[in-house]
Motif scaffolding. Structure first.
Motif, PDB file in Angstrom:
ATOM      1  N   VAL A  36       8.973  48.685  57.743  1.00  0.00           N
ATOM      2  CA  VAL A  36       9.411  49.395  59.574  1.00  0.00           C
ATOM      3  C   VAL A  36       8.359  50.395  58.624  1.00  0.00           C
ATOM      4  CG1 VAL A  36      12.015  49.382  59.854  1.00  0.00           C
ATOM      5  CG2 VAL A  36      11.391  50.830  58.193  1.00  0.00           C
ATOM      6  N   LEU A  37       7.831  50.297  58.164  1.00  0.00           N
ATOM      7  CA  LEU A  37       6.519  51.436  57.611  1.00  0.00           C
ATOM      8  C   LEU A  37       5.613  52.138  58.628  1.00  0.00           C
ATOM      9  CD1 LEU A  37       5.830  52.979  54.758  1.00  0.00           C
ATOM     10  CD2 LEU A  37       4.239  51.474  54.497  1.00  0.00           C
ATOM     11  N   PRO A  38       4.972  51.630  59.687  1.00  0.00           N
ATOM     12  CA  PRO A  38       3.991  51.632  60.014  1.00  0.00           C
ATOM     13  C   PRO A  38       4.609  53.210  60.982  1.00  0.00           C
ATOM     14  CG  PRO A  38       3.882  49.715  59.789  1.00  0.00           C
ATOM     15  CD  PRO A  38       5.186  49.980  59.675  1.00  0.00           C
ATOM     16  N   GLN A  46      14.245  61.401  63.907  1.00  0.00           N
ATOM     17  CA  GLN A  46      12.933  60.640  63.583  1.00  0.00           C
ATOM     18  C   GLN A  46      13.628  59.217  62.684  1.00  0.00           C
ATOM     19  OE1 GLN A  46      10.432  63.459  63.428  1.00  0.00           O
ATOM     20  NE2 GLN A  46       9.992  64.442  64.796  1.00  0.00           N
ATOM     21  N   ILE A  47      13.799  59.146  62.166  1.00  0.00           N
ATOM     22  CA  ILE A  47      14.241  58.365  60.988  1.00  0.00           C
ATOM     23  C   ILE A  47      15.271  57.278  61.710  1.00  0.00           C
ATOM     24  CG2 ILE A  47      14.890  57.740  58.339  1.00  0.00           C
ATOM     25  CD1 ILE A  47      14.224  60.719  57.507  1.00  0.00           C
ATOM     26  N   GLU A  48      16.089  58.036  62.287  1.00  0.00           N
ATOM     27  CA  GLU A  48      17.575  56.544  62.328  1.00  0.00           C
ATOM     28  C   GLU A  48      16.599  56.257  63.839  1.00  0.00           C
ATOM     29  OE1 GLU A  48      21.010  58.434  63.769  1.00  0.00           O
ATOM     30  OE2 GLU A  48      20.964  59.272  61.109  1.00  0.00           O
ATOM     31  N   GLN A  49      15.669  56.550  65.124  1.00  0.00           N
ATOM     32  CA  GLN A  49      15.075  56.316  65.678  1.00  0.00           C
ATOM     33  C   GLN A  49      14.266  54.827  65.508  1.00  0.00           C
ATOM     34  OE1 GLN A  49      16.074  57.101  69.406  1.00  0.00           O
ATOM     35  NE2 GLN A  49      15.702  55.081  68.693  1.00  0.00           N
ATOM     36  N   LEU A  50      13.548  55.118  64.159  1.00  0.00           N
ATOM     37  CA  LEU A  50      12.477  53.955  63.718  1.00  0.00           C
ATOM     38  C   LEU A  50      13.542  52.835  63.302  1.00  0.00           C
ATOM     39  CD1 LEU A  50       9.478  56.049  62.244  1.00  0.00           C
ATOM     40  CD2 LEU A  50       9.195  55.330  64.066  1.00  0.00           C
TER      41      LEU A  50
END
Length: 580
Positions: A87-89, A133-137
Protein backbone atom coordinates in the motif's frame (compact mmCIF):
# COMPACT_ATOMS: atom_id res chain seq x y z
CA UNK A 1 -15.14 17.50 23.11
CA UNK A 2 -14.66 18.95 19.68
CA UNK A 3 -16.03 21.50 17.29
CA UNK A 4 -16.12 21.40 13.49
CA UNK A 5 -16.40 24.28 11.01
CA UNK A 6 -15.51 24.24 7.32
CA UNK A 7 -15.34 20.63 6.11
CA UNK A 8 -12.05 18.92 5.40
CA UNK A 9 -11.07 18.80 1.72
CA UNK A 10 -11.93 15.10 1.71
CA UNK A 11 -15.03 13.16 0.69
CA UNK A 12 -15.27 9.84 2.52
CA UNK A 13 -17.43 6.97 1.37
CA UNK A 14 -20.23 5.91 3.72
CA UNK A 15 -21.39 2.36 4.26
CA UNK A 16 -24.62 0.78 5.44
CA UNK A 17 -24.64 -1.38 8.52
CA UNK A 18 -25.96 -4.85 7.80
CA UNK A 19 -25.45 -8.03 9.83
CA UNK A 20 -24.59 -11.25 8.00
CA UNK A 21 -27.34 -13.83 7.37
CA UNK A 22 -28.31 -15.06 10.84
CA UNK A 23 -29.75 -18.26 12.26
CA UNK A 24 -31.50 -17.72 15.59
CA UNK A 25 -29.61 -14.44 16.05
CA UNK A 26 -26.20 -15.98 15.44
CA UNK A 27 -23.76 -15.81 12.56
CA UNK A 28 -23.51 -19.48 11.54
CA UNK A 29 -20.01 -18.97 10.12
CA UNK A 30 -17.36 -19.36 12.80
CA UNK A 31 -14.67 -16.76 12.12
CA UNK A 32 -10.95 -17.39 12.41
CA UNK A 33 -10.23 -13.80 13.47
CA UNK A 34 -12.56 -11.01 14.54
CA UNK A 35 -10.85 -7.60 14.53
CA UNK A 36 -12.73 -5.03 16.59
CA UNK A 37 -12.00 -1.53 15.32
CA UNK A 38 -11.43 -0.36 11.75
CA UNK A 39 -8.82 2.34 12.35
CA UNK A 40 -5.24 2.24 11.06
CA UNK A 41 -4.30 -0.62 13.40
CA UNK A 42 -7.26 -2.86 12.61
CA UNK A 43 -6.97 -2.23 8.86
CA UNK A 44 -3.22 -2.94 8.89
CA UNK A 45 -3.78 -6.19 10.79
CA UNK A 46 -6.49 -7.33 8.38
CA UNK A 47 -4.12 -6.74 5.45
CA UNK A 48 -1.24 -8.51 7.21
CA UNK A 49 -3.44 -11.56 7.75
CA UNK A 50 -4.76 -11.45 4.18
CA UNK A 51 -1.19 -11.58 2.86
CA UNK A 52 -0.99 -15.00 4.52
CA UNK A 53 -4.33 -16.16 3.19
CA UNK A 54 -6.05 -15.78 6.57
CA UNK A 55 -9.68 -14.66 6.60
CA UNK A 56 -10.85 -12.04 9.09
CA UNK A 57 -13.94 -10.00 9.85
CA UNK A 58 -13.48 -6.33 10.73
CA UNK A 59 -16.08 -4.85 13.09
CA UNK A 60 -16.39 -1.06 12.90
CA UNK A 61 -18.84 1.08 14.88
CA UNK A 62 -18.87 4.02 12.44
CA UNK A 63 -20.10 4.17 8.84
CA UNK A 64 -16.85 5.43 7.31
CA UNK A 65 -13.25 6.35 8.02
CA UNK A 66 -12.59 8.67 10.93
CA UNK A 67 -13.28 12.40 11.09
CA UNK A 68 -11.34 15.15 12.82
CA UNK A 69 -7.71 15.69 13.66
CA UNK A 70 -6.02 12.57 15.00
CA UNK A 71 -2.75 10.97 13.90
CA UNK A 72 -0.92 13.06 11.31
CA UNK A 73 2.67 11.69 11.12
CA UNK A 74 3.72 8.34 9.66
CA UNK A 75 7.28 7.19 10.34
CA UNK A 76 9.75 5.46 8.05
CA UNK A 77 9.24 2.25 10.01
CA UNK A 78 5.48 2.37 9.35
CA UNK A 79 6.14 3.12 5.68
CA UNK A 80 8.34 0.01 5.51
CA UNK A 81 5.43 -2.01 6.90
CA UNK A 82 3.07 -0.51 4.32
CA UNK A 83 5.65 -1.37 1.66
CA UNK A 84 5.46 -5.06 2.58
CA UNK A 85 1.65 -4.85 2.55
CA UNK A 86 1.60 -3.34 -0.94
CA UNK A 87 0.00 0.00 0.00
CA UNK A 88 3.04 2.28 -0.03
CA UNK A 89 2.53 4.21 -3.32
CA UNK A 90 -0.59 6.03 -2.12
CA UNK A 91 1.14 7.20 1.04
CA UNK A 92 4.14 8.57 -0.85
CA UNK A 93 1.87 10.26 -3.38
CA UNK A 94 -0.37 11.93 -0.78
CA UNK A 95 1.91 12.51 2.20
CA UNK A 96 4.25 15.45 2.73
CA UNK A 97 7.77 14.20 3.55
CA UNK A 98 9.93 15.95 6.12
CA UNK A 99 13.29 15.34 7.72
CA UNK A 100 13.51 17.62 10.74
CA UNK A 101 12.28 20.65 12.58
CA UNK A 102 13.08 23.79 14.52
CA UNK A 103 12.34 24.97 18.05
CA UNK A 104 12.08 28.59 19.16
CA UNK A 105 12.24 30.20 22.60
CA UNK A 106 10.35 33.47 22.55
CA UNK A 107 11.58 34.97 19.28
CA UNK A 108 14.93 33.12 18.94
CA UNK A 109 15.65 29.77 17.29
CA UNK A 110 17.28 27.54 19.92
CA UNK A 111 17.35 24.07 18.34
CA UNK A 112 17.28 22.42 14.94
CA UNK A 113 17.07 18.66 14.56
CA UNK A 114 17.38 16.35 11.57
CA UNK A 115 16.29 12.72 11.40
CA UNK A 116 18.55 10.21 9.67
CA UNK A 117 18.36 10.61 5.91
CA UNK A 118 20.98 9.78 3.29
CA UNK A 119 21.21 8.41 -0.24
CA UNK A 120 20.88 4.84 1.03
CA UNK A 121 17.30 5.41 2.22
CA UNK A 122 14.35 4.45 0.04
CA UNK A 123 11.81 6.23 2.24
CA UNK A 124 11.62 9.58 4.03
CA UNK A 125 12.00 9.54 7.82
CA UNK A 126 8.49 10.97 8.22
CA UNK A 127 5.49 12.02 6.18
CA UNK A 128 2.56 14.18 7.26
CA UNK A 129 -0.81 12.76 6.30
CA UNK A 130 -4.16 12.96 8.09
CA UNK A 131 -5.60 9.86 9.75
CA UNK A 132 -8.71 9.90 7.58
CA UNK A 133 -6.39 9.70 4.56
CA UNK A 134 -4.36 6.92 6.21
CA UNK A 135 -7.53 4.92 6.81
CA UNK A 136 -8.85 5.54 3.30
CA UNK A 137 -5.65 4.30 1.67
CA UNK A 138 -5.70 1.16 3.81
CA UNK A 139 -9.42 0.67 3.24
CA UNK A 140 -8.94 0.88 -0.53
CA UNK A 141 -6.53 -2.06 -0.30
CA UNK A 142 -8.80 -3.95 2.12
CA UNK A 143 -11.65 -3.73 -0.38
CA UNK A 144 -9.43 -5.41 -2.96
CA UNK A 145 -9.32 -8.41 -0.60
CA UNK A 146 -13.06 -8.85 -0.14
CA UNK A 147 -12.61 -12.61 -0.48
CA UNK A 148 -10.52 -12.60 2.71
CA UNK A 149 -11.70 -9.54 4.65
CA UNK A 150 -15.33 -9.02 5.63
CA UNK A 151 -16.23 -5.58 7.06
CA UNK A 152 -19.27 -5.11 9.31
CA UNK A 153 -19.94 -1.36 9.40
CA UNK A 154 -22.08 0.41 12.03
CA UNK A 155 -21.68 -2.60 14.33
CA UNK A 156 -20.88 -2.27 18.01
CA UNK A 157 -19.60 -4.80 20.52
CA UNK A 158 -21.88 -5.09 23.55
CA UNK A 159 -20.22 -8.06 25.25
CA UNK A 160 -17.71 -10.89 24.93
CA UNK A 161 -17.45 -14.34 26.49
CA UNK A 162 -14.37 -16.50 26.22
CA UNK A 163 -14.63 -20.28 26.22
CA UNK A 164 -12.01 -22.06 28.28
CA UNK A 165 -9.63 -24.28 26.40
CA UNK A 166 -6.03 -25.39 26.20
CA UNK A 167 -3.71 -22.41 25.87
CA UNK A 168 -6.65 -20.05 25.33
CA UNK A 169 -7.22 -21.24 21.78
CA UNK A 170 -10.88 -22.31 22.08
CA UNK A 171 -12.36 -18.99 20.99
CA UNK A 172 -14.90 -16.43 22.11
CA UNK A 173 -18.45 -15.29 21.44
CA UNK A 174 -19.01 -11.62 20.65
CA UNK A 175 -22.33 -9.92 21.39
CA UNK A 176 -22.95 -7.37 18.64
CA UNK A 177 -25.51 -4.82 17.58
CA UNK A 178 -26.05 -3.48 14.10
CA UNK A 179 -28.83 -0.89 14.12
CA UNK A 180 -31.75 -2.55 15.92
CA UNK A 181 -30.43 -6.06 15.35
CA UNK A 182 -28.64 -7.81 18.20
CA UNK A 183 -26.63 -10.83 17.12
CA UNK A 184 -23.70 -13.05 18.06
CA UNK A 185 -20.52 -14.16 16.35
CA UNK A 186 -18.10 -16.95 17.25
CA UNK A 187 -14.40 -16.42 16.57
CA UNK A 188 -11.29 -18.44 17.27
CA UNK A 189 -9.35 -15.24 17.98
CA UNK A 190 -10.45 -11.71 18.82
CA UNK A 191 -8.12 -8.72 18.39
CA UNK A 192 -9.15 -5.50 20.14
CA UNK A 193 -8.08 -2.53 18.02
CA UNK A 194 -10.95 -0.40 19.32
CA UNK A 195 -9.00 2.54 20.69
CA UNK A 196 -8.43 4.26 23.98
CA UNK A 197 -12.00 3.64 25.15
CA UNK A 198 -11.87 -0.04 24.21
CA UNK A 199 -15.15 -1.87 24.81
CA UNK A 200 -13.32 -5.20 24.75
CA UNK A 201 -10.89 -4.05 27.44
CA UNK A 202 -13.79 -2.78 29.53
CA UNK A 203 -15.77 -6.02 29.08
CA UNK A 204 -12.81 -8.08 30.30
CA UNK A 205 -12.32 -5.78 33.30
CA UNK A 206 -8.79 -4.80 32.30
CA UNK A 207 -7.17 -1.50 33.25
CA UNK A 208 -4.42 0.59 31.71
CA UNK A 209 -1.75 1.63 34.20
CA UNK A 210 0.78 4.44 34.09
CA UNK A 211 0.76 8.23 34.18
CA UNK A 212 -1.93 10.74 33.21
CA UNK A 213 -0.80 14.34 32.78
CA UNK A 214 -2.93 17.29 33.80
CA UNK A 215 -1.68 19.65 31.09
CA UNK A 216 -4.04 20.12 28.14
CA UNK A 217 -3.57 21.19 24.55
CA UNK A 218 -6.04 22.69 22.13
CA UNK A 219 -5.73 21.05 18.71
CA UNK A 220 -6.83 23.19 15.77
CA UNK A 221 -6.91 22.24 12.11
CA UNK A 222 -7.13 25.13 9.67
CA UNK A 223 -7.10 25.55 5.91
CA UNK A 224 -4.26 27.82 4.78
CA UNK A 225 -2.54 28.04 1.40
CA UNK A 226 1.17 28.45 2.09
CA UNK A 227 4.41 27.55 0.30
CA UNK A 228 6.27 27.12 3.61
CA UNK A 229 8.41 23.96 3.79
CA UNK A 230 7.15 20.93 5.68
CA UNK A 231 8.89 20.64 9.04
CA UNK A 232 8.04 20.36 12.73
CA UNK A 233 7.85 23.79 14.35
CA UNK A 234 7.79 24.23 18.13
CA UNK A 235 7.43 27.60 19.88
CA UNK A 236 8.11 27.91 23.61
CA UNK A 237 6.74 30.99 25.36
CA UNK A 238 6.23 32.79 22.04
CA UNK A 239 5.38 36.51 22.05
CA UNK A 240 2.14 35.62 20.27
CA UNK A 241 1.04 33.26 23.09
CA UNK A 242 3.06 34.06 26.24
CA UNK A 243 3.44 31.18 28.65
CA UNK A 244 2.27 28.64 26.09
CA UNK A 245 3.90 25.98 23.95
CA UNK A 246 2.79 25.82 20.31
CA UNK A 247 3.37 23.06 17.74
CA UNK A 248 2.73 23.54 14.02
CA UNK A 249 2.55 20.89 11.27
CA UNK A 250 1.76 21.31 7.59
CA UNK A 251 -0.48 18.61 6.11
CA UNK A 252 -1.68 17.74 2.59
CA UNK A 253 -4.46 19.72 0.89
CA UNK A 254 -3.51 23.03 2.55
CA UNK A 255 -4.50 21.76 6.01
CA UNK A 256 -2.39 22.92 8.95
CA UNK A 257 -2.40 21.45 12.46
CA UNK A 258 -1.74 23.87 15.34
CA UNK A 259 -1.49 22.59 18.92
CA UNK A 260 -1.18 25.06 21.76
CA UNK A 261 -0.94 24.51 25.48
CA UNK A 262 -3.59 25.79 27.88
CA UNK A 263 -2.65 27.50 31.10
CA UNK A 264 -3.62 25.65 34.28
CA UNK A 265 -6.30 28.21 35.06
CA UNK A 266 -8.03 27.96 31.65
CA UNK A 267 -11.34 26.12 31.32
CA UNK A 268 -11.13 23.47 28.54
CA UNK A 269 -14.80 23.95 27.60
CA UNK A 270 -14.29 27.66 27.13
CA UNK A 271 -10.96 27.08 25.38
CA UNK A 272 -12.57 25.55 22.28
CA UNK A 273 -15.04 28.39 21.79
CA UNK A 274 -14.27 30.12 18.48
CA UNK A 275 -14.01 33.54 20.14
CA UNK A 276 -11.10 32.20 22.18
CA UNK A 277 -9.46 30.05 19.52
CA UNK A 278 -9.47 32.37 16.50
CA UNK A 279 -7.37 35.20 18.01
CA UNK A 280 -4.77 32.76 19.34
CA UNK A 281 -4.41 31.01 16.00
CA UNK A 282 -4.14 34.36 14.25
CA UNK A 283 -1.41 35.46 16.61
CA UNK A 284 0.54 32.26 15.87
CA UNK A 285 0.23 32.81 12.12
CA UNK A 286 1.21 36.47 12.48
CA UNK A 287 4.37 35.50 14.34
CA UNK A 288 5.22 33.00 11.58
CA UNK A 289 4.77 35.66 8.91
CA UNK A 290 1.79 33.87 7.36
CA UNK A 291 -0.46 36.56 5.89
CA UNK A 292 -2.88 34.47 3.82
CA UNK A 293 -6.56 33.97 4.55
CA UNK A 294 -7.39 30.94 6.66
CA UNK A 295 -10.46 29.07 7.85
CA UNK A 296 -10.96 26.84 10.91
CA UNK A 297 -11.88 23.21 10.25
CA UNK A 298 -11.68 21.38 13.57
CA UNK A 299 -11.07 22.17 17.24
CA UNK A 300 -10.63 19.73 20.10
CA UNK A 301 -8.77 19.34 23.41
CA UNK A 302 -6.06 16.79 24.09
CA UNK A 303 -4.71 15.43 27.38
CA UNK A 304 -1.51 13.37 27.44
CA UNK A 305 -1.55 9.83 28.81
CA UNK A 306 1.30 7.35 29.23
CA UNK A 307 -0.56 4.11 29.94
CA UNK A 308 -0.35 0.43 29.04
CA UNK A 309 -1.85 -2.97 29.80
CA UNK A 310 0.51 -5.29 31.61
CA UNK A 311 -0.10 -8.01 28.98
CA UNK A 312 -1.52 -7.85 25.46
CA UNK A 313 -2.72 -11.46 25.29
CA UNK A 314 -5.60 -12.68 27.44
CA UNK A 315 -6.55 -16.16 26.31
CA UNK A 316 -7.88 -15.86 22.76
CA UNK A 317 -8.19 -12.07 23.02
CA UNK A 318 -5.29 -9.85 21.97
CA UNK A 319 -4.92 -6.09 22.26
CA UNK A 320 -3.22 -3.69 19.86
CA UNK A 321 -2.89 0.06 19.34
CA UNK A 322 -4.62 2.45 21.73
CA UNK A 323 -6.66 -0.43 23.16
CA UNK A 324 -3.34 -1.76 24.52
CA UNK A 325 -1.47 1.46 25.26
CA UNK A 326 -1.88 5.23 25.20
CA UNK A 327 1.28 7.13 24.27
CA UNK A 328 1.67 10.95 24.36
CA UNK A 329 1.49 12.60 20.95
CA UNK A 330 4.92 14.21 21.36
CA UNK A 331 7.32 12.18 19.22
CA UNK A 332 4.43 10.78 17.10
CA UNK A 333 4.44 7.32 18.65
CA UNK A 334 0.70 6.71 18.90
CA UNK A 335 -0.44 5.48 15.48
CA UNK A 336 3.08 4.36 14.54
CA UNK A 337 3.39 2.08 17.57
CA UNK A 338 -0.06 0.65 16.81
CA UNK A 339 0.93 -0.09 13.21
CA UNK A 340 4.02 -1.86 14.58
CA UNK A 341 1.72 -3.87 16.88
CA UNK A 342 -0.32 -5.00 13.88
CA UNK A 343 2.81 -5.94 11.93
CA UNK A 344 4.18 -8.00 14.81
CA UNK A 345 0.88 -9.71 15.57
CA UNK A 346 -0.10 -10.25 11.95
CA UNK A 347 2.59 -12.75 11.01
CA UNK A 348 2.41 -14.60 14.31
CA UNK A 349 -1.37 -14.96 14.33
CA UNK A 350 -1.24 -16.01 10.68
CA UNK A 351 1.29 -18.73 11.50
CA UNK A 352 -0.90 -20.01 14.35
CA UNK A 353 -4.08 -20.05 12.26
CA UNK A 354 -2.30 -21.70 9.33
CA UNK A 355 -1.14 -24.46 11.68
CA UNK A 356 2.59 -23.85 11.37
CA UNK A 357 3.09 -22.48 14.90
CA UNK A 358 1.74 -23.24 18.36
CA UNK A 359 -0.61 -20.67 19.98
CA UNK A 360 2.08 -19.90 22.55
CA UNK A 361 3.92 -18.01 19.79
CA UNK A 362 1.39 -15.24 20.50
CA UNK A 363 2.85 -14.81 23.99
CA UNK A 364 5.95 -13.43 22.27
CA UNK A 365 3.72 -10.76 20.70
CA UNK A 366 2.81 -9.60 24.19
CA UNK A 367 6.40 -9.83 25.44
CA UNK A 368 7.84 -7.83 22.55
CA UNK A 369 5.17 -5.20 22.20
CA UNK A 370 4.80 -4.54 25.94
CA UNK A 371 8.57 -3.97 25.98
CA UNK A 372 8.22 -1.63 22.99
CA UNK A 373 5.34 0.21 24.66
CA UNK A 374 7.40 0.82 27.78
CA UNK A 375 10.24 2.15 25.64
CA UNK A 376 7.81 4.42 23.79
CA UNK A 377 6.23 5.57 27.04
CA UNK A 378 9.64 6.38 28.48
CA UNK A 379 10.52 8.61 25.52
CA UNK A 380 7.01 10.02 25.35
CA UNK A 381 6.99 10.95 29.02
CA UNK A 382 10.30 12.78 28.70
CA UNK A 383 8.96 14.72 25.73
CA UNK A 384 5.69 15.47 27.52
CA UNK A 385 7.42 16.72 30.65
CA UNK A 386 9.40 19.14 28.50
CA UNK A 387 6.52 20.22 26.25
CA UNK A 388 4.00 20.57 29.10
CA UNK A 389 5.87 20.67 32.45
CA UNK A 390 3.79 18.82 35.09
CA UNK A 391 5.22 20.75 38.05
CA UNK A 392 7.01 23.94 39.04
CA UNK A 393 10.33 22.07 39.14
CA UNK A 394 9.94 20.79 35.56
CA UNK A 395 8.89 24.24 34.41
CA UNK A 396 11.94 25.79 36.07
CA UNK A 397 14.24 23.24 34.45
CA UNK A 398 12.72 23.76 31.02
CA UNK A 399 13.00 27.54 31.17
CA UNK A 400 16.60 27.24 32.28
CA UNK A 401 17.41 24.93 29.34
CA UNK A 402 15.64 27.18 26.85
CA UNK A 403 17.32 30.30 28.22
CA UNK A 404 20.77 28.75 28.10
CA UNK A 405 20.19 27.27 24.63
CA UNK A 406 20.24 30.71 23.02
CA UNK A 407 23.95 31.02 23.81
CA UNK A 408 25.18 27.51 24.66
CA UNK A 409 25.00 24.79 22.01
CA UNK A 410 25.80 22.04 24.52
CA UNK A 411 22.36 22.20 26.14
CA UNK A 412 20.35 22.33 22.90
CA UNK A 413 20.02 18.55 22.50
CA UNK A 414 17.88 18.59 25.66
CA UNK A 415 15.18 20.20 23.49
CA UNK A 416 15.18 17.21 21.12
CA UNK A 417 11.59 15.94 20.62
CA UNK A 418 12.83 12.33 20.49
CA UNK A 419 10.96 11.28 17.36
CA UNK A 420 9.72 7.71 17.10
CA UNK A 421 12.16 5.03 15.93
CA UNK A 422 12.21 1.28 15.38
CA UNK A 423 12.65 -0.56 18.68
CA UNK A 424 14.90 -3.62 19.01
CA UNK A 425 13.47 -6.62 20.88
CA UNK A 426 16.76 -7.28 22.62
CA UNK A 427 15.27 -9.75 25.13
CA UNK A 428 12.75 -11.43 22.84
CA UNK A 429 12.15 -15.12 23.56
CA UNK A 430 12.33 -15.69 19.79
CA UNK A 431 15.91 -14.44 19.42
CA UNK A 432 18.29 -17.22 18.43
CA UNK A 433 21.56 -16.25 20.08
CA UNK A 434 24.60 -18.49 20.28
CA UNK A 435 27.88 -17.84 22.06
CA UNK A 436 29.65 -18.23 18.72
CA UNK A 437 27.53 -15.52 17.12
CA UNK A 438 27.93 -13.19 20.10
CA UNK A 439 31.71 -13.28 19.84
CA UNK A 440 31.91 -13.45 16.02
CA UNK A 441 30.23 -10.11 15.26
CA UNK A 442 31.66 -6.79 16.38
CA UNK A 443 28.96 -4.66 14.74
CA UNK A 444 25.72 -5.07 12.84
CA UNK A 445 22.11 -5.66 13.94
CA UNK A 446 21.86 -8.27 16.68
CA UNK A 447 18.85 -10.60 16.94
CA UNK A 448 15.75 -8.55 17.74
CA UNK A 449 16.93 -5.50 15.76
CA UNK A 450 15.45 -4.11 12.56
CA UNK A 451 17.65 -4.25 9.47
CA UNK A 452 19.19 -0.99 8.26
CA UNK A 453 18.33 0.22 4.75
CA UNK A 454 20.89 -0.01 1.95
CA UNK A 455 21.08 0.48 -1.81
CA UNK A 456 21.78 -2.67 -3.83
CA UNK A 457 21.67 -3.86 -7.45
CA UNK A 458 19.72 -6.76 -8.90
CA UNK A 459 19.99 -8.16 -12.42
CA UNK A 460 16.71 -8.17 -14.32
CA UNK A 461 15.57 -10.59 -17.02
CA UNK A 462 17.40 -8.64 -19.70
CA UNK A 463 20.72 -9.01 -17.89
CA UNK A 464 20.75 -5.36 -16.77
CA UNK A 465 21.57 -4.36 -13.19
CA UNK A 466 18.82 -2.20 -11.68
CA UNK A 467 18.91 -0.22 -8.44
CA UNK A 468 16.91 -1.65 -5.54
CA UNK A 469 16.94 -1.38 -1.75
CA UNK A 470 17.28 -4.02 0.93
CA UNK A 471 13.67 -3.50 2.03
CA UNK A 472 12.56 -4.37 -1.52
CA UNK A 473 13.77 -7.91 -0.84
CA UNK A 474 11.74 -8.45 2.33
CA UNK A 475 8.23 -9.79 1.92
CA UNK A 476 5.70 -11.28 4.38
CA UNK A 477 7.92 -14.31 4.89
CA UNK A 478 11.06 -15.48 6.63
CA UNK A 479 14.11 -14.42 4.63
CA UNK A 480 17.66 -15.74 4.75
CA UNK A 481 20.30 -13.26 3.60
CA UNK A 482 23.24 -15.35 2.47
CA UNK A 483 26.50 -13.49 1.89
CA UNK A 484 28.69 -15.01 -0.78
CA UNK A 485 27.70 -17.77 -3.19
CA UNK A 486 29.28 -21.19 -2.82
CA UNK A 487 28.49 -23.81 -5.47
CA UNK A 488 27.17 -27.05 -4.02
CA UNK A 489 30.28 -28.95 -4.99
CA UNK A 490 32.51 -26.38 -3.36
CA UNK A 491 31.28 -26.03 0.16
CA UNK A 492 28.94 -28.84 1.13
CA UNK A 493 26.04 -27.68 3.30
CA UNK A 494 26.44 -24.07 2.20
CA UNK A 495 25.77 -25.01 -1.41
CA UNK A 496 22.82 -23.79 -3.42
CA UNK A 497 21.27 -27.26 -3.45
CA UNK A 498 21.01 -27.44 0.34
CA UNK A 499 19.24 -24.07 0.49
CA UNK A 500 16.81 -25.12 -2.24
CA UNK A 501 16.13 -28.33 -0.35
CA UNK A 502 15.38 -26.28 2.78
CA UNK A 503 13.06 -24.04 0.78
CA UNK A 504 11.19 -27.08 -0.52
CA UNK A 505 10.92 -28.55 2.99
CA UNK A 506 9.43 -25.34 4.37
CA UNK A 507 7.08 -24.94 1.40
CA UNK A 508 5.73 -28.44 2.03
CA UNK A 509 4.97 -27.37 5.61
CA UNK A 510 3.30 -24.16 4.43
CA UNK A 511 6.00 -21.92 5.90
CA UNK A 512 6.73 -18.85 3.73
CA UNK A 513 10.49 -18.56 3.19
CA UNK A 514 12.93 -17.01 0.76
CA UNK A 515 16.70 -17.11 0.49
CA UNK A 516 18.67 -14.31 -1.16
CA UNK A 517 22.34 -14.48 -2.05
CA UNK A 518 24.27 -11.21 -1.73
CA UNK A 519 27.50 -10.82 -3.65
CA UNK A 520 30.13 -8.14 -3.77
CA UNK A 521 30.66 -6.48 -7.14
CA UNK A 522 33.67 -8.65 -8.00
CA UNK A 523 32.34 -12.02 -6.79
CA UNK A 524 31.86 -14.91 -9.17
CA UNK A 525 28.26 -15.61 -10.18
CA UNK A 526 26.28 -18.84 -9.74
CA UNK A 527 22.74 -19.81 -10.62
CA UNK A 528 21.32 -18.74 -7.25
CA UNK A 529 19.02 -15.74 -6.82
CA UNK A 530 21.61 -13.05 -6.31
CA UNK A 531 21.78 -9.39 -5.44
CA UNK A 532 24.89 -7.22 -5.76
CA UNK A 533 26.14 -5.20 -2.82
CA UNK A 534 28.06 -3.14 -5.36
CA UNK A 535 29.52 -0.67 -2.85
CA UNK A 536 30.12 -3.17 -0.05
CA UNK A 537 28.08 -0.99 2.30
CA UNK A 538 25.67 -3.73 3.35
CA UNK A 539 28.56 -6.04 4.16
CA UNK A 540 29.94 -3.30 6.40
CA UNK A 541 26.58 -2.50 8.02
CA UNK A 542 25.96 -6.16 8.86
CA UNK A 543 29.63 -7.01 9.57
CA UNK A 544 29.24 -9.71 6.93
CA UNK A 545 31.94 -11.82 5.32
CA UNK A 546 31.64 -14.72 2.85
CA UNK A 547 29.58 -17.40 4.59
CA UNK A 548 27.65 -15.00 6.86
CA UNK A 549 23.90 -15.67 7.11
CA UNK A 550 21.19 -13.45 8.59
CA UNK A 551 17.72 -14.91 9.19
CA UNK A 552 15.00 -12.22 9.06
CA UNK A 553 11.48 -12.48 10.47
CA UNK A 554 8.41 -11.50 8.40
CA UNK A 555 8.29 -8.18 10.29
CA UNK A 556 11.84 -7.23 9.32
CA UNK A 557 13.50 -8.01 12.67
CA UNK A 558 16.62 -10.17 12.82
CA UNK A 559 15.89 -13.64 14.20
CA UNK A 560 19.42 -15.07 14.06
CA UNK A 561 22.83 -14.58 12.47
CA UNK A 562 25.88 -16.74 11.92
CA UNK A 563 29.41 -15.90 10.84
CA UNK A 564 29.52 -19.18 8.91
CA UNK A 565 25.92 -20.19 8.50
CA UNK A 566 24.27 -23.01 6.61
CA UNK A 567 20.82 -24.22 5.66
CA UNK A 568 20.58 -26.79 8.45
CA UNK A 569 21.29 -24.24 11.21
CA UNK A 570 18.89 -21.78 9.65
CA UNK A 571 16.13 -24.39 9.52
CA UNK A 572 16.65 -25.28 13.19
CA UNK A 573 16.46 -21.62 14.26
CA UNK A 574 13.33 -20.96 12.22
CA UNK A 575 11.63 -24.10 13.50
CA UNK A 576 12.53 -23.24 17.09
CA UNK A 577 11.01 -19.77 16.72
CA UNK A 578 7.71 -21.15 15.45
CA UNK A 579 7.67 -23.66 18.31
CA UNK A 580 8.74 -20.85 20.66
Amino acid sequence: MSRSFKPYPFSPRHYEGTPPPLIDGRDPARRAVAIVGGGPVGLTLALALARQGVRSVLIEADDSVCTGSRAICISRRSLEIFKRLGVLPGFLQKGLPWTGGRSFYRDAEVFRFAMHQDDEQSLPPMINIAQYQIEQLLLDEVERHEDLIDIRWQTRVTGIEQRDGHNGASGATLDLRTGDTAWQMDADWVVACDGGRSKIREALGLKLTGTTYEGRYVIVDIELNSSRATERLAYFDPPSNPGSTVLVHKQPDNVWRIDYQLRDDEDPDAAIQPDNVMPRVQSVLDSMGETGDWSPIWITVYKANALTLERYRHGCVLFAGDAAHLVPIFGVRGANSGIDDADNLGWKLGCVINGIAAPRLLDSYSDERVFAARENLSYGMKSTEFMAPPSFAFDLMRNAVLGLATQHAAVRPLINPRQTHAIAYAQSPLNHVTSEAMSAFSTGPAPGSVLPECRLKKRNGDGVDVDIHLTDLLGPCFTALRFGADPESGHGDQGDGKWQQMKNTLAARGIPFNVITLLTSDAASTTALQVRDHTGRLHDLLDATPGTVYLIRPDGHVLARWRNGNAAETLRALTAALAN
